[in-house]
Write a protein that holds these residues in place. Structure first.
Motif, mmCIF file in Angstrom:
data_model
loop_
_atom_site.group_PDB
_atom_site.id
_atom_site.type_symbol
_atom_site.label_atom_id
_atom_site.label_comp_id
_atom_site.label_asym_id
_atom_site.label_seq_id
_atom_site.Cartn_x
_atom_site.Cartn_y
_atom_site.Cartn_z
ATOM 1 N N PRO A 79 -15.173 32.135 18.250
ATOM 2 C CA PRO A 79 -16.314 31.215 18.166
ATOM 3 C C PRO A 79 -15.951 29.842 18.740
ATOM 4 O O PRO A 79 -14.806 29.395 18.642
ATOM 5 N N GLN A 120 -20.805 31.792 11.964
ATOM 6 C CA GLN A 120 -20.518 31.649 13.392
ATOM 7 C C GLN A 120 -19.742 32.850 13.907
ATOM 8 O O GLN A 120 -19.979 33.332 15.014
ATOM 9 N N ASP A 121 -18.790 33.343 13.119
ATOM 10 C CA ASP A 121 -18.045 34.539 13.520
ATOM 11 C C ASP A 121 -18.971 35.745 13.675
ATOM 12 O O ASP A 121 -18.824 36.542 14.618
ATOM 13 N N THR A 173 -20.969 35.420 16.888
ATOM 14 C CA THR A 173 -20.125 35.752 18.044
ATOM 15 C C THR A 173 -19.974 37.264 18.183
ATOM 16 O O THR A 173 -20.100 37.819 19.285
#
Length: 562
Positions: A66, A225-226, A229
């Motif tokens: 990310p 966020q991970d 991604t």
């Protein structure tokens, strides 16, 4: 000398070298296991990031992290800076680091190189061409030539088919679409017509597929966020798999899946796919012919693996795509062929390129206002040159405002196709009464498609002389600092070029070298660095023949300033 070609792509970059009479692709990265078999074993994702130790990371390592930056090439069109994992970088520095990584990767495989042919989209503006060449130079890769990607693809195709023919190349990658018609005459490739769409590619198809999936998800705003991604990578992989499979399952955070069929995907991208018809028809119109004049259809770029695109383009042209071409690597392979031609390793082929945009200036038409005044037309062979005369409109006017435009003069000046490359406020050193002074501005494209502008007033004063780059001006001191940081980051020594010819007196070439050093290098480097150059200039001007070779070798590390 090793003949090397670099396809610096929006989503993926590829390096190839010419060996044993044919181009061979180097392995620049290793994809994850779940991407194996999808054609990514010989490409480097053009992604830049920061590792846990704050060191730069590239390719798959960055793509799975990310905060990394993808589609770096798109930024070269207009952006000056970009944020990567909370840290701001200049776009030139990011592109330079990627070129440096490609260079280092080649050396690790036994293919060391300090020069290469680099490809650029046919519809790329002079700004992006300039910045691409600049970044490669700062990474220690002297650019033998910038060539258009479709021309490179045609040259790769020609290694399998030496037939004299007219080719249409549809180059559809991650960020851009180019359609180019070329004529192959006894191994010489000449661009006949070219038209493209600057922001339409695989990234846009990824977005369309992601929207299709997200429309069925209610809690995506709570993803980390991970997770975002990971979802982005899963969507891209699903898009690629749909070129071979009739349906795929896209995993979602939390363990769920969404089933997507090829017809579902084709439905959401259909309107974007149909946009390829416009550049195809425009190229045929510019050529003054029809689809029946095309002998071979060459499809390159990862997006051209999509079955709907292959069918649609084949129907539009009335030809099946030429077989035996890897859409992912053909451009780099062709660039390696071009490098071999320029290096003298391949003497039965050659190539010529053309402008994809018209060039002109903004002028005032009393009836309609500002209009695009064309100076160099589209599809003009490179190099190209034109001069325009400007005259002050009032007595003792001391400044002129000039704007140079690339685009389409048949469209309104404010159309998205028309881009102001640069504006200058030119100061007149000797203002005169109306009619007593004028300025000649000479616009010249070199063979790389980079624009240079030279201005002289009618009294003989040089009022402007520069290559067109992004913004008001290039901060060359900052470029020097970038090159030094990149050299330290990649742990590579600067590469000195071969010694130049010596002479007992200043030849025209030596005089030009001295002028370049004094005007373009010395003002932008530290005194300590300048000492050797100043000494060599003094000895050369004093008649020391050996100083010419020393000066030429010493300036190679500053080639990005020239």
């Amino acid at each position: 000398m090793t003949s090397v070609g670099i396809d610096f792509g929006t989503t993926n970059s590829v390096v190839a070298h010419f060996a044993a009479g044919s181009p061979a692709v180097l392995s620049s990265d290793e994809p994850p296991a779940d991407w194996a078999g999808l054609g990514f074993d010989r490409v480097l994702p053009t992604v830049f990031g920061r590792g846990l130790d704050d060191r730069p990371i590239f390719g798959w390592q960055a793509k799975q992290r990310p905060g990394s930056l993808a589609a770096v090439k798109r930024l070269l069109r207009a952006e000056e800076r970009a944020e990567v994992d909370g840290i701001e970088y200049s776009v030139e520095e990011i592109a330079t680091l990627i070129f440096g990584h490609l260079k280092r990767s080649g050396a690790a495989q036994g293919v060391g190189f300090d020069q290469a042919v680099v490809t650029i989209p046919a519809n790329s503006r002079g700004i992006a061409r300039y910045r691409t060449k600049l970044a490669a130079g700062m990474a220690g890769v002297q650019v033998q030539a910038l060539i258009n990607e479709p021309t490179a693809a045609a040259m790769s195709y020609s290694m399998r088919s030496a037939t004299e023919e007219t080719l249409m190349v549809v180059d559809w990658g991650g960020g851009t679409l180019d359609v180019t018609i070329l004529r192959n005459v006894e191994g010489v490739f000449m661009e006949q017509a070219s038209k493209g769409i600057q922001k339409l590619g695989g990234l846009d198809f990824d977005s369309a597929l992601a929207r299709l999936v997200l429309d069925t998800v209610s809690d995506s705003d709570r993803w980390t966020q991970d997770e975002r991604t990971g979802f982005r990578l899963d969507v891209e992989r699903a898009k690629i798999q749909l070129s071979e499979l009739e349906e795929v399952s896209v995993p979602l955070p939390g363990g769920q899946y969404r089933r997507i069929t090829r017809p579902m995907y084709e439905q959401v991208i259909q309107s974007q796919v149909h946009r390829v018809r416009e550049p195809i028809e425009q190229c045929l119109k510019d050529l003054g012919g029809s689809a029946s004049d095309i002998d071979a259809l060459v499809l390159v770029g990862g997006t051209c693996k999509t079955p709907l695109i292959r069918r649609f383009v084949a129907d539009a042209v009335g030809l099946s795509p030429a077989p035996g071409i890897d859409p992912m690597t053909a451009v780099a392979e062709g660039a390696a062929v071009a490098s071999a031609i320029l290096g003298g390793d391949l003497d039965d082929r050659d190539f010529f390129v053309s402008t994809e945009h018209a060039l002109g200036t903004k002028v005032l038409n009393p009836n309609v206002g500002l209009v695009f005044s064309e100076l160099i037309p589209r599809n003009h062979k490179l190099p190209a040159r034109a001069t325009e005369t400007f005259t002050p409109v009032r007595d003792f006017q001391d400044q002129l405002q000039v704007e140079v435009v690339e685009g389409d003069p048949e469209k309104p000046l404010d159309d998205d196709d028309n881009v102001v490359l640069k504006e200058w406020t030119i100061t007149l050193p000797e203002p005169r009464a109306f009619g007593e002074i004028s300025i000649d501005l000479t616009y010249s494209y070199d063979v790389d498609g980079i624009l240079h502008v030279h201005g002289e007033d009618s009294l003989g004063n040089v009022v402007l002389d520069e290559a067109v780059s992004y913004g008001a001006s290039v901060d060359k001191r900052e470029l020097t600092r970038i090159a030094q940081r990149v050299s330290r980051t990649l742990d590579e020594d600067r590469i000195a070029g071969p010694p130049g010819p010596s002479a007992s007196s200043l030849s025209a070439a030596d005089r030009q070298l001295v002028n370049d050093v004094q005007a373009k290098i010395l003002p932008f480097i530290d005194d300590a660095e300048a000492t050797q150059l100043r000494s060599a200039v003094t000895r050369l001007e004093g008649g020391d023949a050996s100083a010419a070779a020393e000066l030429q070798a010493a300036t190679r590390q500053y080639s990005y300033l020239l």
